[in-house]
Structure formats: structure tokens, C-alpha cells
Design an enzyme around this catalytic site. Structure first.
Site, PDB file in Angstrom:
ATOM      1  N   GLY A 267      59.077  36.953  47.072  1.00 45.41           N
ATOM      2  CA  GLY A 267      58.723  36.606  45.703  1.00 45.41           C
ATOM      3  C   GLY A 267      59.167  37.697  44.747  1.00 45.41           C
ATOM      4  N   GLY A 268      58.233  38.565  44.374  1.00 47.04           N
ATOM      5  CA  GLY A 268      58.481  39.591  43.358  1.00 47.04           C
ATOM      6  C   GLY A 268      59.773  40.369  43.559  1.00 47.04           C
TER       7      GLY A 268
ATOM      8  N   ASN B 162      62.197  33.560  46.268  1.00 40.07           N
ATOM      9  CA  ASN B 162      61.438  32.551  45.527  1.00 40.07           C
ATOM     10  C   ASN B 162      61.171  33.123  44.134  1.00 40.07           C
ATOM     11  OD1 ASN B 162      59.658  30.678  44.537  1.00 40.07           O
ATOM     12  ND2 ASN B 162      57.946  31.283  45.867  1.00 40.07           N
ATOM     13  N   TRP B 163      61.944  32.634  43.178  1.00 39.16           N
ATOM     14  CA  TRP B 163      61.833  33.193  41.823  1.00 39.16           C
ATOM     15  C   TRP B 163      60.558  32.738  41.107  1.00 39.16           C
ATOM     16  CZ3 TRP B 163      67.443  32.499  39.425  1.00 39.16           C
ATOM     17  CH2 TRP B 163      68.352  33.265  40.183  1.00 39.16           C
ATOM     18  N   LYS B 164      59.906  31.695  41.628  1.00 42.98           N
ATOM     19  CA  LYS B 164      58.699  31.120  41.001  1.00 42.98           C
ATOM     20  C   LYS B 164      58.995  30.741  39.550  1.00 42.98           C
ATOM     21  CE  LYS B 164      55.928  33.951  44.049  1.00 42.98           C
ATOM     22  NZ  LYS B 164      54.589  34.382  44.390  1.00 42.98           N
TER      23      LYS B 164
ATOM     24  N   HIS C 199      54.194  25.672  49.155  1.00 42.34           N
ATOM     25  CA  HIS C 199      53.858  27.057  48.809  1.00 42.34           C
ATOM     26  C   HIS C 199      52.373  27.132  48.461  1.00 42.34           C
ATOM     27  CE1 HIS C 199      53.693  30.877  46.723  1.00 42.34           C
ATOM     28  NE2 HIS C 199      54.829  31.182  47.342  1.00 42.34           N
TER      29      HIS C 199
ATOM     30  N   GLU D 228      53.077  32.662  55.199  1.00 40.58           N
ATOM     31  CA  GLU D 228      52.751  33.465  54.025  1.00 40.58           C
ATOM     32  C   GLU D 228      51.236  33.611  53.911  1.00 40.58           C
ATOM     33  OE1 GLU D 228      56.140  33.487  51.035  1.00 40.58           O
ATOM     34  OE2 GLU D 228      54.886  31.779  50.534  1.00 40.58           O
TER      35      GLU D 228
ATOM     36  N   GLY E 263      52.019  38.553  46.357  1.00 41.15           N
ATOM     37  CA  GLY E 263      51.951  39.143  45.025  1.00 41.15           C
ATOM     38  C   GLY E 263      50.862  40.184  44.866  1.00 41.15           C
TER      39      GLY E 263
ATOM     40  N   SER F 137      54.479  40.085  49.813  1.00 43.02           N
ATOM     41  CA  SER F 137      54.755  41.476  49.435  1.00 43.02           C
ATOM     42  C   SER F 137      55.777  42.149  50.349  1.00 43.02           C
ATOM     43  CB  SER F 137      53.456  42.281  49.369  1.00 43.02           C
ATOM     44  OG  SER F 137      52.588  41.721  48.394  1.00 43.02           O
TER      45      SER F 137
ATOM     46  N   GLU G 296      50.816  28.568  46.213  1.00 41.80           N
ATOM     47  CA  GLU G 296      50.490  28.400  44.782  1.00 41.80           C
ATOM     48  C   GLU G 296      50.449  26.920  44.421  1.00 41.80           C
ATOM     49  OE1 GLU G 296      53.509  31.086  43.368  1.00 41.80           O
ATOM     50  OE2 GLU G 296      52.371  32.748  44.217  1.00 41.80           O
TER      51      GLU G 296
HETATM   52  C1  PEP Z   1      55.957  34.179  47.707  1.00 44.81           C
HETATM   53  O1  PEP Z   1      55.297  33.772  46.761  1.00 44.81           O
HETATM   54  O2  PEP Z   1      56.620  33.372  48.384  1.00 44.81           O
HETATM   55  C2  PEP Z   1      55.926  35.615  48.004  1.00 44.81           C
HETATM   56  C3  PEP Z   1      56.161  35.985  49.213  1.00 44.81           C
HETATM   57  O3  PEP Z   1      55.613  36.444  46.956  1.00 44.81           O
HETATM   58  P1  PEP Z   1      55.589  38.057  46.975  1.00 44.81           P
HETATM   59  O4  PEP Z   1      56.797  38.514  47.747  1.00 44.81           O
HETATM   60  O5  PEP Z   1      55.647  38.438  45.522  1.00 44.81           O
HETATM   61  O6  PEP Z   1      54.311  38.449  47.643  1.00 44.81           O
END
Ligand code: PEP
Length: 251
Positions: free
Chosen positions: A235-236, A9-11, A96, A168, A174, A214, A98
């Protein structure tokens, strides 16, 4: 049969040229990943069409990060499920945290979005998960149960073949704090049970449930070793092709 999936997920990260380069780097290393592990990249709307050209004919799937809750018309700034398909998408993330937190996305809206996405032929990656207060109050099972029931109980066993769930925990997204493999596994097994209660054991067993929060190369192996964790929503760590591929290699 449920699938192992690692989805990035590049956001709201990367410009279009940077996104094209990132997609090319993922494609370049994708042959190292065993065929049983499906790779997906979820990009901003602006990137979908050019990234579709990059991943076309490869093992890498393409996802959006959201879609509109209306089919078409006077909804300025929105992108419909049909538009996503026409841009080359096979999947969309929905719900998601966010989007729930910053854009007022409710379970009711997610029912509409899911209907439109499935109707357009997309597969849906539906995100659920509790925030820190809910976890500390011991409400994490109740929160996930309600999110699953409010959205997925409106669909059929046939629809469930096109749905993937991502658990999640919001407190792990994050933040660098990962749920332990035990914490993640107990919720994944619970989600599968909530799905089984409505759709039966076979549908629940076939459902792919991803962990997100994470997840990185150093913890992916232990998470993916759990019986009910079928992969990750990343994500990251998906913004570096080498880390993303290293996570997929953790299977
Ligand atoms: C996400 O936002 O879907 C996610 C899992 O982010 P991160 O891996 O950065 O925690």
C-alpha cells in the site's frame, strides 16, 4: 509454477496526472528488477486507461482495486469486469479489507465478483486476513480458513491458475506494524494447506500468496525469504516508485 509478484495498491491516492507520473517512474526503473519478479500497479478506476498506455509493452502489469458484482446494467457508479478489460487491465484486487470493512463486501459478493472477473479474463488478487480482535482472540487461522473456503472453494483447479491470494492482517495495514516473518509464514503455509485440501498439492504449490501489511524496503527481504511468501501487496510504500522498486529488489 508459482510466481514472485510485487503489486502496488495505490488505493484512493494520486490524481490522474500524478498517477501517470508514478507509473512512468515505476516503468523507468523496472529493468532493474529481475525478470522472475512480476511488477503490478493497482490504480483507481479513473487512472486505468491512461496508465494502461504507460505500461503497455513493458513488464509492468495493470490491476484494478475492485470490480462490480454484476455484469452490466443499471448499477450506477459501478465498474464491470468487462470494462476493466477494455481499459487495459489484466488483474483486479478483490476483497481488500477496506472494502470488507467500509463497503460491506461479503464473501458471497466476492464469489460473484470473482466469477465475473475470471469470466472476463482477469486474474484475481483475493485478499484475506484477520483483524486485531480476531488475532488477539487466537482466531486468525479460523478467519483465514473461512474466507478461503467461502470464496475459493466455489472455483475449479483450472480457475485457481488465475487466482493469487494476498494475506493481509488488517492490524498491519497502514499501521506501520508488520507481521513478523514467522507470523506471516505460518499463515501462508496454512492457506496453502487449506487450498491443498480442496484442490490438491500441485494447485497449492503453484498458488502465489502475497503478504500485505506495512511491507517496506526495510522488512521485505526477511518476509520474502520465507518459503511460502511469494511477494507482497504494497500500500503506502507503492506510492513512491523508489520504495516500490526497492521492495521488488528484496528478492
Ligand atoms: C494494503 O492496503 O494492501 C496494504 C498492504 O497497505 P500498507 O502497505 O500501507 O500497509
Amino acid at each position: 509454477m508459482r510466481k514472485n509478484i510485487v503489486a502496488g495498491n495505490w488505493k484512493m491516492n494520486t490524481t490522474v496526472p500524478e498517477g501517470i507520473e508514478l507509473a512512468k517512474a515505476v516503468v523507468a526503473r523496472s529493468a532493474e528488477v529481475p525478470a522472475e519478479v512480476k511488477l503490478i500497479v493497482a490504480t483507481p478506476f479513473t487512472h486505468l486507461y491512461p496508465v494502461a498506455e504507460v505500461v503497455k509493452g513493458t513488464v509492468v502489469g495493470l490491476s484494478a482495486e475492485n470490480c462490480a458484482d454484476h455484469a452490466k446494467g443499471a448499477y450506477t457508479g459501478e465498474v464491470s469486469a468487462d470494462m476493466l478489460v477494455s481499459a487495459g487491465c489484466e488483474y483486479t484486487i478483490l476483497g481488500h479489507s477496506e472494502r470488507r470493512q467500509y463497503y460491506g463486501e461479503t464473501d458471497e459478493k466476492l464469489v460473484e465478483k470473482t466469477k465475473l472477473a475470471l469470466g472476463a479474463g482477469l486474474k484475481v488478487i483475493l485478499c484475506v486476513g484477520e483483524n486485531l480482535d480476531e488475532r488477539e482472540a487466537g482466531k486468525h487461522f479460523d478467519v483465514c480458513e473461512a474466507q478461503i473456503k467461502n470464496v475459493l472453494y466455489n472455483f475449479t483447479a483450472e480457475d485457481m491458475k488465475s487466482i493469487i491470494v494476498a494475506y493481509e492482517p488488517v492490524w498491519a495495514i497502514g499501521t506501520g506494524k508488520t507481521a513478523t516473518s514467522e507470523q506471516a509464514e505460518e499463515i501462508h503455509a496454512f492457506i496453502r494447506k487449506v487450498v491443498a485440501d480442496k484442490f490438491g498439492a500441485q494447485v497449492a504449490d503453484d498458488l502465489t500468496i502475497l503478504y500485505g501489511g506495512s511491507c517496506k524496503p526495510s522488512n521485505a527481504k526477511e518476509l520474502f525469504a520465507q518459503p511460502d511468501i511469494d511477494g507482497g501487496l504494497i500500500g503506502g510504500a507503492s506510492l513512491k516508485a523508489d520504495d516500490f522498486i526497492a521492495i521488488a529488489l528484496a528478492f
